[in-house]
Structure formats: structure tokens, C-alpha cells
Design an enzyme around this catalytic site. Structure first.
Site, PDB file in Angstrom:
ATOM      1  N   GLU A   1      21.744  -7.312   6.412  1.00  0.00           N
ATOM      2  CA  GLU A   1      22.341  -5.985   6.285  1.00  0.00           C
ATOM      3  C   GLU A   1      23.788  -5.990   5.794  1.00  0.00           C
ATOM      4  O   GLU A   1      24.623  -5.273   6.345  1.00  0.00           O
ATOM      5  CB  GLU A   1      22.244  -5.285   7.639  1.00  0.00           C
ATOM      6  CG  GLU A   1      23.098  -5.905   8.774  1.00  0.00           C
ATOM      7  CD  GLU A   1      22.388  -6.986   9.584  1.00  0.00           C
ATOM      8  OE1 GLU A   1      21.446  -7.615   9.051  1.00  0.00           O
ATOM      9  OE2 GLU A   1      22.785  -7.221  10.740  1.00  0.00           O
TER      10      GLU A   1
ATOM     11  N   HIS B   1      14.755  -1.159   8.046  1.00  0.00           N
ATOM     12  CA  HIS B   1      15.425  -1.962   9.067  1.00  0.00           C
ATOM     13  C   HIS B   1      16.876  -2.268   8.661  1.00  0.00           C
ATOM     14  O   HIS B   1      17.814  -2.007   9.422  1.00  0.00           O
ATOM     15  CB  HIS B   1      14.640  -3.255   9.299  1.00  0.00           C
ATOM     16  CG  HIS B   1      15.257  -4.172  10.308  1.00  0.00           C
ATOM     17  ND1 HIS B   1      14.851  -4.212  11.626  1.00  0.00           N
ATOM     18  CD2 HIS B   1      16.265  -5.080  10.202  1.00  0.00           C
ATOM     19  CE1 HIS B   1      15.588  -5.090  12.281  1.00  0.00           C
ATOM     20  NE2 HIS B   1      16.447  -5.644  11.438  1.00  0.00           N
ATOM     21  N   GLU B   2      17.050  -2.803   7.472  1.00  0.00           N
ATOM     22  CA  GLU B   2      18.420  -3.172   7.044  1.00  0.00           C
ATOM     23  C   GLU B   2      19.298  -1.921   6.914  1.00  0.00           C
ATOM     24  O   GLU B   2      20.482  -1.952   7.240  1.00  0.00           O
ATOM     25  CB  GLU B   2      18.397  -3.977   5.745  1.00  0.00           C
ATOM     26  CG  GLU B   2      17.527  -5.244   5.764  1.00  0.00           C
ATOM     27  CD  GLU B   2      17.702  -6.128   6.998  1.00  0.00           C
ATOM     28  OE1 GLU B   2      18.797  -6.136   7.587  1.00  0.00           O
ATOM     29  OE2 GLU B   2      16.717  -6.802   7.383  1.00  0.00           O
TER      30      GLU B   2
ATOM     31  N   HIS C   1      20.673  -0.839  10.220  1.00  0.00           N
ATOM     32  CA  HIS C   1      21.839  -1.631  10.637  1.00  0.00           C
ATOM     33  C   HIS C   1      23.164  -1.002  10.178  1.00  0.00           C
ATOM     34  O   HIS C   1      24.228  -1.358  10.692  1.00  0.00           O
ATOM     35  CB  HIS C   1      21.764  -3.042  10.064  1.00  0.00           C
ATOM     36  CG  HIS C   1      21.004  -4.024  10.908  1.00  0.00           C
ATOM     37  ND1 HIS C   1      21.303  -4.265  12.228  1.00  0.00           N
ATOM     38  CD2 HIS C   1      19.981  -4.867  10.593  1.00  0.00           C
ATOM     39  CE1 HIS C   1      20.481  -5.220  12.697  1.00  0.00           C
ATOM     40  NE2 HIS C   1      19.670  -5.585  11.728  1.00  0.00           N
TER      41      HIS C   1
ATOM     42  N   GLU D   1      19.918  -5.740  17.186  1.00  0.00           N
ATOM     43  CA  GLU D   1      18.547  -5.769  16.655  1.00  0.00           C
ATOM     44  C   GLU D   1      17.579  -4.811  17.360  1.00  0.00           C
ATOM     45  O   GLU D   1      16.744  -4.200  16.708  1.00  0.00           O
ATOM     46  CB  GLU D   1      18.003  -7.196  16.662  1.00  0.00           C
ATOM     47  CG  GLU D   1      18.775  -8.163  15.771  1.00  0.00           C
ATOM     48  CD  GLU D   1      18.800  -7.783  14.288  1.00  0.00           C
ATOM     49  OE1 GLU D   1      17.947  -6.997  13.838  1.00  0.00           O
ATOM     50  OE2 GLU D   1      19.704  -8.292  13.582  1.00  0.00           O
TER      51      GLU D   1
ATOM     52  N   ASP E   1      21.788 -18.733  16.794  1.00  0.00           N
ATOM     53  CA  ASP E   1      20.465 -18.577  16.177  1.00  0.00           C
ATOM     54  C   ASP E   1      19.334 -18.643  17.199  1.00  0.00           C
ATOM     55  O   ASP E   1      18.253 -18.099  16.974  1.00  0.00           O
ATOM     56  CB  ASP E   1      20.229 -19.717  15.171  1.00  0.00           C
ATOM     57  CG  ASP E   1      20.395 -19.212  13.756  1.00  0.00           C
ATOM     58  OD1 ASP E   1      20.974 -18.115  13.587  1.00  0.00           O
ATOM     59  OD2 ASP E   1      19.959 -19.912  12.834  1.00  0.00           O
TER      60      ASP E   1
ATOM     61  N   TYR F   1      14.598  -8.276  19.319  1.00  0.00           N
ATOM     62  CA  TYR F   1      14.003  -7.253  18.451  1.00  0.00           C
ATOM     63  C   TYR F   1      12.999  -6.390  19.210  1.00  0.00           C
ATOM     64  O   TYR F   1      13.137  -5.171  19.302  1.00  0.00           O
ATOM     65  CB  TYR F   1      13.282  -7.922  17.271  1.00  0.00           C
ATOM     66  CG  TYR F   1      14.203  -8.552  16.262  1.00  0.00           C
ATOM     67  CD1 TYR F   1      14.809  -9.778  16.528  1.00  0.00           C
ATOM     68  CD2 TYR F   1      14.467  -7.944  15.047  1.00  0.00           C
ATOM     69  CE1 TYR F   1      15.649 -10.377  15.605  1.00  0.00           C
ATOM     70  CE2 TYR F   1      15.316  -8.538  14.110  1.00  0.00           C
ATOM     71  CZ  TYR F   1      15.897  -9.752  14.393  1.00  0.00           C
ATOM     72  OH  TYR F   1      16.735 -10.330  13.483  1.00  0.00           O
TER      73      TYR F   1
HETATM   74  N1  BES Z   1      20.493  -9.380  10.756  1.00  0.00           N
HETATM   75  C1  BES Z   1      19.164  -9.850  10.647  1.00  0.00           C
HETATM   76  C2  BES Z   1      19.069 -11.244  10.116  1.00  0.00           C
HETATM   77  C3  BES Z   1      19.804 -12.294  10.923  1.00  0.00           C
HETATM   78  C4  BES Z   1      19.806 -12.276  12.301  1.00  0.00           C
HETATM   79  C5  BES Z   1      20.469 -13.303  10.269  1.00  0.00           C
HETATM   80  C6  BES Z   1      20.495 -13.266  13.007  1.00  0.00           C
HETATM   81  C7  BES Z   1      21.139 -14.282  10.970  1.00  0.00           C
HETATM   82  C8  BES Z   1      21.157 -14.261  12.356  1.00  0.00           C
HETATM   83  C9  BES Z   1      18.294  -8.926   9.788  1.00  0.00           C
HETATM   84  O1  BES Z   1      18.599  -7.588   9.937  1.00  0.00           O
HETATM   85  C10 BES Z   1      16.872  -9.061  10.234  1.00  0.00           C
HETATM   86  O2  BES Z   1      16.599  -8.755  11.358  1.00  0.00           O
HETATM   87  N2  BES Z   1      16.001  -9.517   9.358  1.00  0.00           N
HETATM   88  C11 BES Z   1      14.590  -9.658   9.633  1.00  0.00           C
HETATM   89  C12 BES Z   1      13.846  -8.489   9.065  1.00  0.00           C
HETATM   90  C13 BES Z   1      13.206  -7.591   9.943  1.00  0.00           C
HETATM   91  C14 BES Z   1      12.486  -6.443   9.317  1.00  0.00           C
HETATM   92  C15 BES Z   1      12.965  -7.791  11.356  1.00  0.00           C
HETATM   93  C16 BES Z   1      14.083 -10.891   8.901  1.00  0.00           C
HETATM   94  O3  BES Z   1      14.834 -11.469   8.142  1.00  0.00           O
HETATM   95  O4  BES Z   1      12.949 -11.263   9.097  1.00  0.00           O
HETATM   96 ZN    ZN Z   2      17.991  -6.890  11.874  1.00  0.00          ZN
END
Ligand code: BES
Ligand code: ZN
Length: 617
Positions: free
Chosen positions: A285, A309-310, A313, A332, A389, A397
Site C-alpha cells: 500500500e 485491500h491496498e 490501507h 491489517e 515478518d 488479517y
Molecule cells: N501491507 C501488506 C503487505 C506486507 C505486510 C508487507 C507485512 C510486508 C510486511 C499488504 O497490504 C498485504 O496485506 N498484502 C497481501 C494482500 C492481501 C489482499 C491480503 C498480500 O500481499 O498477499
Molecule cells: Zn494489507
């Protein structure tokens, strides 16, 4: 004259929805485990970045100048990891600096001598080949195969590997940047962006709203822009632009729906850049410019909830930011809730409930995977000494979503929406931790309307409380019955599946009986050609089942290998590698991984190295 100034001030306030853009005053920052900085003593407030992107040597070289809020400190500490620091200045004069002990996760504190009235510091630096944020791609790894490509990934604590910075989500800074790239390429950032290439490869950027450092982002490649509306559009490589534009043509409607739900979009522009397939996430995002994987371009708009989703954010995460990575669920969980509401508003309850049910199954599986470490199923985490991470899983989520959905159903949607809108408004451009959220919830929803709710159990206990909302989907019940019928009768009736959406197919594949026979796998593959699905999500869950059930028909093994070599999206590839491991086929996985690994971004290799116990020679 004064009147005009006043008027335009009001206009700006009106346009940005009256959000208050003040950054946190000194001594408001709480201690957090993933940054060496001490912002209560001296905090950065603005960045001027001036860098050269050198594709030949795969390094970024330049300087980062900061304005600082100085609480009479004699030292300011920045985070840095795998950077070469060449020189540091305080108010334009060279000053002493040192790098403290290196920590595997956090890197090294960059300690800079300042005076108690120093207002500005400048760091001259370059990146190294160990950098984890940057992925340098050869032309062969791009879609059009003509030019190299570079993108960054900052979240959670990787910005420090390409810019020395106070890398805590509590920090908020505005930034300007000057970026020099080879003249055939365009540079874009999480900022005001160019729409065409410049002749000399020199680009300037401005991000006027204060953002957290993990949201600073850069992409450089042979890309083009195509607008969808006057505030939304697509960046992509030439052969992708049209496809992406068609796929995401509802983007303006998404922004409008989101605004109707929870208030004005605060970032003016909402663009998406479609990156090469090694991008490690579905989406990221970055403010004003979401980074996205090409694997969501299915040709039928069936995976665009990722864009919702993005976009969500832009409120939960970018406007109201988790103060520490232990509070990641605030980013999230709220975003998944908001995503579902956008999807419901645009495409109806059936679609939203199918998405929510898929998440509910993910959550079930995640809780099962944490049965030895139930603390990992709490919303509020304690990630001290761990990689943030580790918190990026279905708990933040989908348990976060389930908590908010349960709260919504308890309070009633109307009251809940008033509450959520005020939550975004009151905390705009600031950070929030779990305890502050709980206090706000108590005061503005629960006590106000005399509602009893087990908030603490949801947030601080493992597992899922009994009062969870029940998410049901008639469509998915039909899918489950259909599976049973096909298996029982040993035949497939295609009239029953002809109108199925991607979500129904995903549910179908994920819910085969545990003891499904290879003959039935073959029957399904013959009828629906799942091995060759052009939909990355359906293909991914099918590959997982092929591995689980020892199915090798239709050349599926070769397909799995191709997929793992081409795609670097961590969630997809780690699901498949985990399936190999679970089924005692780690040797097969490692043989593929040896070919695929060099194509992956560091966040993906970090995870997959762990899954497969891979050690680099
Ligand atoms: N912000 C996250 C990606 C992220 C989280 C990067 C933690 C690094 C550390 C992004 O918004 C996300 O949640 N992406 C998901 C997509 C989603 C629709 C759940 C993904 O990449 O799968
Ligand atoms: Zn996210």
C-alpha cells in the site's frame, strides 16, 4: 491578500477532509523493539533524498538530508543495515558518527554527534549487494525483457537497507526526492509522480503528507502510465498496461465507495504499478502508488479485491498507522474489514461473504499451524527479538477481521460505521497502539451505547472466542455439496459448475475430502483442466492439492516448477513449498528452489530458506 490566503488554507483543509497533519510532539513515542532510534531525544521530521540509481553496479548512491526535532540532544540515532556510510554532516558541517553492533534482524544503529540546537543532518551513503529492500531485475526477469527493473519493499523494517533512517512506524516524515536513473527508464515513488519519461532520466518527487518510513518506495523501469479517472491510473510495462487498465477499471468506483464509507481519501491520487512477477507480495500500500503483483491480472477482474485491500490501507495503515509491529493487526485487521465493505458495496453480499469465508478457512488452518505456539494466535503480539515478518499471517488479517465483524454485528452496522469513521478522523496522520485503540473503542462505541463486549479476550487471548460472528455463504454450501456428489457418483456434471466464479473454484479445490483418490483428482483435472488454469489463485491451490494427494497427471509437476520459477509472490510460493515439506518431498522442493531462488526478492528467500532449511554455500 490575507483573505485569499485564508481561503486557500480552508480549501486545503476541505480537500484533505479536515485531517490534522501535525506529527507527534517530542516525548510521545513509545519504546519499540524494532528500531534503534530514540525519537524522544531527536526525531526526523522531513527527508530530502538525492540519489543515483546505478544499474551497472546495482547500487544506489547519494545523500539523505533530514530536518530534525531536537530535544536538546547530543546525538541522533538512525537505523541502518548493510549500508556504507561515507560522511555525515550536522547543519552543513562534518560531524563524528559511528555504527554500533550489528544485529541480524535490526542492522546497526548509526549514531551521529549533534549539538543541542542542530536542526539538520545529512548522510552520504551507498547501498551494498546485501540490501534486502531492493530487487534488481535483469531484462530477462521483466515482462518485456528489454530493460532492467528495480523496486523497493520497505515494510516492515527494510527501508533502513536502502536509506539510513529512523525506521519505526511511529515516525512520520514528509519527503522530497531527486532520483537519477538511466534515460530509457522512468522512476516512480510513493509521492507525486511523473506520467511520462524525462529525456535525461532525472526525476523529482514530493510527498507532502507525513508518512511512516516503511511507506517510502521507489520503482524504476521501462514503464508507461494510463489514467482510469482524473485521480486513478496504472503504471506498467508496455505490454501490461492495457491488460492492467482493463482489469482494474473499477478503481475509481472503489475509491468513491471507500470515501462514502469512511471519509475523504487523503492522498489525492490513487495509482497502481504492476510489477514484474517476482514482486514478493500481492500488493503493498505505498501511499499514492500501490505496488502490485501481475498474478492478480486474471482477465476477468476476479482477483481485484486485492486493490480494494491496498486502497483501504489509505485509511487503516497509511493514515492511522500501527505504532509498533506488535500492533500490526490494527493495520491489517481493519484493512480486511474495510476491503470486505468495499467489495460488498460494489459487488454485493455474496461476493463479500465468499471472500470472508475463504479468510475464515485460512484462519482455521493458521490456528492449527500454531498449535505448539498458541501465543502466536493473539492479536496483540510480542515480537521483541523476532522478525516482524513473523506476525504477517492470517491471525492479524483474518482474526482481526473476525473481531471487527463480530463487533459490527454486536453494535449494529450503523453505530459501528459512525465509530469507525470517527476513529479514522480522530487519529488521522498519527500512530496508534492496541491499548489506545481499546480506550477509544470503550469510550466511543461500547460505553456510549451501553454494549458489553469481550474485547480483551479477543485481543489478548489465544484462539477464537465463542461469540464469533458466523460467516456463511450459500454459494459455498452448494460447492461443498457438488464436491460430494461428484466424488460419490464418480462423474462430473458440468452444468453445475458453469457459472462458478474464481472464489467458488478456489473453495472447490480447497475442500476436497482428505482421502480423495488420485482417480478423482484426475477426473477433475480432465473435466476442468485445473493444472492449466490461467488464474494464479486457482492454479496455486490446485498445485497444493496435487502435492498433498500425490497427483502427477497432466504434466502438473512441470507446471508447478514453471510457476515457482516465474512467480516470487511469497504467499503463493511458500504455500507450495510447505506442501512439499509436509508431504516428505523436501528433496523435490529443494531441486526446484535451487533453480528459482535467484529470481526471488529477499523477503521471499528469507521465508522459503526457513521452510526448507536451505543454507547458502
Ligand atoms: N501491507 C501488506 C503487505 C506486507 C505486510 C508487507 C507485512 C510486508 C510486511 C499488504 O497490504 C498485504 O496485506 N498484502 C497481501 C494482500 C492481501 C489482499 C491480503 C498480500 O500481499 O498477499
Ligand atoms: Zn494489507
Amino acid at each position: 491578500m490575507k483573505k485569499i490566503i485564508l481561503l486557500s488554507g480552508c480549501l486545503i483543509i476541505l480537500l484533505s477532509g479536515c485531517y490534522n497533519k501535525k506529527s507527534a510532539p517530542a516525548s510521545d513515542y513509545i519504546e519499540e523493539p524494532h528500531s534503534f532510534s530514540k525519537p524522544n531525544e531527536a526525531a526526523i521530521t522531513h527527508l530530502d533524498l538525492d540519489i543515483n540509481v546505478d544499474f551497472d553496479n546495482e547500487i544506489i548512491h547519494g545523500k539523505a538530508s533530514y530536518l530534525i526535532k531536537n530535544n536538546k540532544a547530543s546525538q541522533i540515532i538512525l537505523d541502518s543495515k548493510f549500508l556504507t556510510i561515507e560522511k555525515v554532516q550536522a547543519d552543513g558541517k562534518d560531524t563524528a558518527f559511528s555504527l554500533g553492533d550489528f544485529d541480524e534482524q535490526l542492522g546497526s544503529p548509526l549514531k551521529i554527534d549533534i549539538n543541542n540546537d542542530t536542526k539538520q543532518i545529512t548522510v552520504f551513503y551507498k547501498t551494498t549487494h546485501k540490501t534486502e529492500a531492493l530487487q534488481w531485475l535483469k531484462p530477462q526477469q521483466t515482462t518485456d525483457k528489454k530493460h532492467p527493473f528495480l523496486f523497493t519493499q520497505g515494510q516492515a523494517i527494510l527501508t533502513r537497507t536502502w536509506i539510513p533512517i529512523q525506521d519505526s512506524p511511529q515516525i512520520r516524515i514528509t519527503y522530497n526526492a531527486k532520483v537519477k536513473v538511466p534515460s530509457q527508464l522512468m522512476a516512480v515513488m510513493s509521492a507525486e509522480n511523473p506520467k511520462t519519461k524525462t529525456p535525461d532520466g532525472q526525476y523529482t518527487f514530493k510527498m507532502a503528507q507525513p508518512i511512516s518510513p516503511y511507506l517510502i518506495a521507489l520503482a524504476v523501469g521501462d514503464i508507461e502510465y494510463k489514467a482510469i479517472s482524473n485521480r486513478t491510473g496504472i503504471y506498467a510495462e508496455k505490454s501490461m498496461v492495457e491488460k492492467a487498465h482493463d482489469e482494474f477499471s473499477d478503481m475509481e468506483n472503489m475509491v468513491a465507495s471507500a470515501e462514502a464509507l469512511y471519509g475523504t481519501y487523503a492522498w489525492e491520487q490513487f495509482d497502481v504499478i504492476v510489477l514484474p512477477p517476482s514482486f514478493p507480495f500481492g500488493g503493498m500500500e505505498n501511499p499514492r502508488l500501490t505496488f502490485a503483483t501481475p498474478t492478480v491480472i486474471a482477465g476477468d477482474k476476479s482477483l481485484t479485491s486485492l486493490i480494494a485491500h491496498e486502497l483501504a490501507h489509505s485509511w487503516s495503515g497509511n493514515l492511522v498507522t500501527n505504532a509498533t509491529w506488535d500492533d500490526f493487526w490494527l493495520n491489517e485487521g481493519f484493512t480486511v474489514y474495510f476491503e470486505m465493505r468495499i467489495m460488498e458495496a460494489l459487488y454485493g453480499k455474496d461476493r463479500a461473504n465468499m471472500l470472508a469465508r475463504i479468510g475464515r478457512q485460512d484462519l482455521e488452518e493458521e490456528i492449527e499451524s500454531f498449535k505448539e505456539t498458541p501465543d502466536d494466535t493473539k492479536l496483540k503480539l510480542n515480537l521483541k527479538g523476532r522478525n516482524p515478518d513473523d506476525g504477517m499471517n492470517s491471525i492479524a488479517y483474518d482474526k482481526g477481521y473476525l473481531f471487527l465483524r463480530t463487533l459490527e454485528e454486536t453494535a449494529g452496522r450503523e453505530k459501528f460505521d459512525v465509530f469507525l469513521k470517527s476513529y479514522f478522523q480522530k487519529h488521522a496522520f498519527s500512530t496508534i497502539h492496541t491499548e489506545k485503540f481499546v480506550a477509544f473503542l470503550n469510550e466511543n462505541l461500547l460505553e456510549k451505547h451501553d454494549i458489553t463486549f469481550n474485547t480483551n479476550e479477543w485481543i489478548y487471548n489465544a484462539g477464537i472466542p465463542d461469540n464469533q460472528a458466523i460467516i456463511s455463504s450459500d454459494k459455498f454450501e452448494t460447492v461443498e455439496k457438488t464436491i460430494q456428489q461428484f466424488v460419490k457418483t464418480n462423474t462430473v456434471d458440468k452444468t453445475l459448475t458453469k457459472d462458478w466464479t474464481t472464489q467458488e473454484w478456489v473453495h472447490f479445490v480447497r475442500n476436497f475430502p482428505n482421502d480423495i483418490k488420485t482417480e478423482h483428482m484426475a477426473m477433475f483435472d480432465e473435466a476442468f483442466n485445473l493444472t492449466n488454469s490461467n488464474n494464479s489463485y486457482i492454479a496455486m491451490v490446485w498445485y497444493e492439492q496435487a502435492i498433498n494427494h500425490d497427483y502427477h497427471g497432466n504434466d502438473v509437476d512441470a507446471k508447478i516448477e514453471d510457476f515457482l520459477i516465474k512467480v516470487g509472490r511469497r504467499w503463493y510460493v511458500s504455500t507450495i513449498y510447505k506442501a512439499f515439506k509436509r508431504n516428505d518431498k523436501t528433496d523435490v522442493a529443494l531441486a526446484i528452489y535451487n533453480k528459482a531462488r535467484s529470481n526471488y526478492h529477499a523477503v521471499t528467500t528469507n521465508t522459503v530458506d526457513g521452510i526448507l532449511g536451505y543454507k547458502q554455500e
